[in-house]
Design a protein around this motif. Structure first.
Motif, PDB file in Angstrom:
ATOM      1  N   THR A 194       0.846  -1.187   0.000  1.00  0.00           N
ATOM      2  CA  THR A 194       0.000   0.000   0.000  1.00  0.00           C
ATOM      3  C   THR A 194       0.882   1.239   0.000  1.00  0.00           C
ATOM      4  N   ALA A 195       0.306   2.370  -0.342  1.00  0.00           N
ATOM      5  CA  ALA A 195       1.057   3.623  -0.320  1.00  0.00           C
ATOM      6  C   ALA A 195       1.251   4.071   1.119  1.00  0.00           C
ATOM      7  N   ALA A 196       2.442   4.548   1.433  1.00  0.00           N
ATOM      8  CA  ALA A 196       2.741   5.012   2.787  1.00  0.00           C
ATOM      9  C   ALA A 196       3.727   6.180   2.705  1.00  0.00           C
ATOM     10  N   THR A 197       3.672   7.051   3.707  1.00  0.00           N
ATOM     11  CA  THR A 197       4.585   8.189   3.763  1.00  0.00           C
ATOM     12  C   THR A 197       5.859   7.771   4.479  1.00  0.00           C
ATOM     13  N   ALA A 198       6.999   8.154   3.932  1.00  0.00           N
ATOM     14  CA  ALA A 198       8.286   7.798   4.515  1.00  0.00           C
ATOM     15  C   ALA A 198       9.268   8.937   4.303  1.00  0.00           C
ATOM     16  N   SER A 199      10.349   8.873   5.045  1.00  0.00           N
ATOM     17  CA  SER A 199      11.424   9.859   4.857  1.00  0.00           C
ATOM     18  C   SER A 199      12.719   9.105   4.622  1.00  0.00           C
ATOM     19  N   TRP A 200      13.640   9.739   3.908  1.00  0.00           N
ATOM     20  CA  TRP A 200      14.932   9.126   3.625  1.00  0.00           C
ATOM     21  C   TRP A 200      15.974  10.200   3.398  1.00  0.00           C
ATOM     22  N   VAL A 235       5.920   5.972  -0.594  1.00  0.00           N
ATOM     23  CA  VAL A 235       6.572   4.734  -1.028  1.00  0.00           C
ATOM     24  C   VAL A 235       5.563   3.596  -0.943  1.00  0.00           C
ATOM     25  N   ARG A 236       5.909   2.452  -1.517  1.00  0.00           N
ATOM     26  CA  ARG A 236       5.085   1.259  -1.391  1.00  0.00           C
ATOM     27  C   ARG A 236       5.599   0.469  -0.200  1.00  0.00           C
ATOM     28  N   ALA A 237       4.679   0.131   0.732  1.00  0.00           N
ATOM     29  CA  ALA A 237       5.065  -0.580   1.945  1.00  0.00           C
ATOM     30  C   ALA A 237       4.098  -1.745   2.168  1.00  0.00           C
ATOM     31  N   PRO A 238       4.536  -2.787   2.847  1.00  0.00           N
ATOM     32  CA  PRO A 238       3.633  -3.915   3.116  1.00  0.00           C
ATOM     33  C   PRO A 238       2.531  -3.507   4.093  1.00  0.00           C
ATOM     34  N   TYR A 239       1.388  -4.161   3.975  1.00  0.00           N
ATOM     35  CA  TYR A 239       0.291  -3.912   4.913  1.00  0.00           C
ATOM     36  C   TYR A 239       0.728  -4.316   6.319  1.00  0.00           C
ATOM     37  N   GLY A 240       0.247  -3.562   7.302  1.00  0.00           N
ATOM     38  CA  GLY A 240       0.528  -3.870   8.702  1.00  0.00           C
ATOM     39  C   GLY A 240       1.900  -3.444   9.176  1.00  0.00           C
ATOM     40  N   ALA A 241       2.667  -2.700   8.351  1.00  0.00           N
ATOM     41  CA  ALA A 241       3.990  -2.242   8.775  1.00  0.00           C
ATOM     42  C   ALA A 241       3.824  -1.080   9.751  1.00  0.00           C
ATOM     43  N   GLU A 242       4.667  -1.050  10.765  1.00  0.00           N
ATOM     44  CA  GLU A 242       4.577  -0.010  11.788  1.00  0.00           C
ATOM     45  C   GLU A 242       5.472   1.169  11.448  1.00  0.00           C
ATOM     46  N   ALA A 243       5.125   2.332  12.003  1.00  0.00           N
ATOM     47  CA  ALA A 243       5.965   3.515  11.846  1.00  0.00           C
ATOM     48  C   ALA A 243       7.363   3.197  12.367  1.00  0.00           C
ATOM     49  N   GLY A 244       8.377   3.668  11.657  1.00  0.00           N
ATOM     50  CA  GLY A 244       9.759   3.387  12.040  1.00  0.00           C
ATOM     51  C   GLY A 244      10.358   2.212  11.280  1.00  0.00           C
ATOM     52  N   THR A 245       9.527   1.461  10.548  1.00  0.00           N
ATOM     53  CA  THR A 245      10.039   0.344   9.745  1.00  0.00           C
ATOM     54  C   THR A 245      10.901   0.898   8.612  1.00  0.00           C
ATOM     55  N   THR A 246      12.034   0.261   8.374  1.00  0.00           N
ATOM     56  CA  THR A 246      12.943   0.700   7.323  1.00  0.00           C
ATOM     57  C   THR A 246      12.738  -0.138   6.065  1.00  0.00           C
ATOM     58  N   LEU A 247      12.604   0.540   4.940  1.00  0.00           N
ATOM     59  CA  LEU A 247      12.438  -0.108   3.644  1.00  0.00           C
ATOM     60  C   LEU A 247      13.530   0.375   2.700  1.00  0.00           C
ATOM     61  N   ARG A 248      13.933  -0.472   1.776  1.00  0.00           N
ATOM     62  CA  ARG A 248      14.883  -0.064   0.747  1.00  0.00           C
ATOM     63  C   ARG A 248      14.088   0.391  -0.472  1.00  0.00           C
TER      64      ARG A 248
END
Length: 197
Positions: A95-101, A113-126
């Motif tokens: 799903t679409a999610a807001t992130a910073s990098w 960014v695209r993130a998996p469902y159920g991911a918590e704030a603070g999760t790091t994605l590449r």
């Protein structure tokens, strides 16, 4: 004793002085021979097209490999629970999610960014970003360029062979219709002698 398939094919393409061969049979043979020649000549043409596509993609690979980089993006919010379809199957996995990098030069960026469902704030994605820091698709690889070139060459060759097969099928169909019509006319002339009508 039956002839082998190659000799039957040869006789179909080159009926020679066979008294049973009609003009239609000779046209069919000529179209079949033409199709075989075109299919063979299409091999180097398709290879050349594939080579050109690979060269074009190779330049794209070089540009994208230099202009895109992978960074760690940190989710700023929790993502929702997984959405399920009517049968209980997952409709989509991300799903679409807001992130910073941070960019390699240290500049902070923020975006979707695209993130998996159920991911918590603070999760790091590449994620992959371009020179402007915007999220983008991964760069094309040499393997991807080679696959695209080979697939395009094979597709072109298959289309040419398919067109030749379609032409042969059309000629054969028309010839068969003409042959059946002639047989019908001949039977209409002969039938009264046989049936007495």
């Amino acid at each position: 004793m039956t002839a082998n398939p190659m000799s039957r094919l040869f006789r179909r393409v080159f009926p020679g002085r066979n008294p049973l061969a009609t003009h239609g049979d000779r046209i069919e043979g000529a179209v079949l021979a033409l199709g075989a020649v075109v299919a063979l000549l299409a091999v180097p043409v398709a290879a050349a097209v594939g080579s050109d596509i690979y060269a074009t993609h190779e330049a794209r690979v070089e540009v994208e490999q230099k202009s895109r980089t992978q960074v760690d993006a940190v989710l700023l919010d929790d993502t929702p629970s997984m959405s399920r379809g009517p049968g209980g199957e997952a409709v989509v996995e991300t799903t679409a999610a807001t992130a910073s990098w941070r960019m390699p030069d240290g500049t902070a960026r923020r975006g979707v960014v695209r993130a998996p469902y159920g991911a918590e704030a603070g999760t790091t994605l590449r994620v992959w970003v371009n020179l402007n820091g915007d999220v983008t698709e991964p760069p094309m690889t040499n393997q991807g360029a080679a696959f695209n070139a080979i697939f395009s060459a094979l597709l072109l060759w298959a289309l040419i062979v398919g067109a030749m097969a379609l032409l042969f099928g059309l000629v054969r169909f028309v010839h068969m219709r003409i042959r059946l019509r002639w047989w019908q006319l001949e039977w209409e002339l002969t039938a009264p002698d046989w049936t007495g009508r």
